[in-house]
Design an enzyme around this catalytic site. Structure first.
Site, mmCIF file in Angstrom:
data_model
loop_
_atom_site.group_PDB
_atom_site.id
_atom_site.type_symbol
_atom_site.label_atom_id
_atom_site.label_comp_id
_atom_site.label_asym_id
_atom_site.label_seq_id
_atom_site.Cartn_x
_atom_site.Cartn_y
_atom_site.Cartn_z
ATOM 1 N N LYS A 42 -7.601 8.403 -0.545
ATOM 2 C CA LYS A 42 -6.435 7.761 0.065
ATOM 3 C C LYS A 42 -5.602 7.014 -0.969
ATOM 4 C CE LYS A 42 -8.707 7.372 4.535
ATOM 5 N NZ LYS A 42 -8.116 8.585 5.031
ATOM 6 N N CYS A 43 -5.363 7.651 -2.090
ATOM 7 C CA CYS A 43 -4.662 7.053 -3.219
ATOM 8 C C CYS A 43 -3.378 7.838 -3.474
ATOM 9 C CB CYS A 43 -5.588 7.116 -4.449
ATOM 10 S SG CYS A 43 -4.857 6.571 -5.997
ATOM 11 N N GLY A 44 -2.384 7.186 -4.026
ATOM 12 C CA GLY A 44 -1.167 7.889 -4.401
ATOM 13 C C GLY A 44 -1.415 8.981 -5.430
#
Length: 169
Positions: A42-44
């Protein structure tokens, strides 16, 4: 450095669990080039999974593997269970490379694998703590750290590909 010193600090000489249980058996990668990357769902930077998978597909037959190390230490961006992480990686990015158990890469409970990695400097001279998800370490066929790349460096960046190919030559 002597051979015995090398083996005592070699990153692939530590024990770490596999995401799906049991040992990740890092010893099986002796003689291979390994790109160790702390990953998060769930990271850019999560789309880097695509580039990592392409590296895996391109170089696996030449003695290379990506090793993903899920970590939830950066703003809780890897909150899932082992099953959720495995499903996300497979269904969303077609990940075929191995993943370890969720691991701490910084702090008092930093895993021994990362204790053996963090003193190596990247191209800008950064050593020490992992800065964010998707920091990359290349382990050479001889088991030593040969390169470190910042989280923002794309997996297929020219400098990463050149370092991998240099280990496979």
């Amino acid at each position: 450095m002597t051979t015995s010193d090398s083996s005592s600090t070699a990153p692939l000489g530590v024990e770490i669990g596999a995401l799906t249980g049991g040992s990740a058996d890092l010893g099986q990668y002796a003689g291979h080039a390994v790109l160790i990357v702390n990953v998060a769902s769930k990271c850019g930077l999560t789309p880097q999974y695509s580039g990592l998978e392409r590296l895996q597909e391109r170089y696996a037959a030449q003695g290379f593997t990506v090793l993903g190390v899920p970590c939830n230490q950066f703003l809780g961006q890897e909150p899932g269970s082992a099953e959720e992480i495995a499903e996300f990686c497979s269904a969303t990015y077609g990940v075929s490379f191995p993943l370890t158990e969720k691991t701490e890469v910084n702090g008092d409970h930093r895993h021994a694998l990362y204790q053996r990695l963090v003193d190596f400097a990247d191209g800008e001279g950064h050593t020490g703590d992992i800065r964010w998800n998707f920091e990359k370490f290349l382990i050479g066929r001889d088991g030593t750290v040969v390169a470190r790349f910042s989280p923002q460096t794309e997996p297929e960046a020219a400098e990463v590909v050149a370092a991998i190919e240099g280990q496979l030559a």
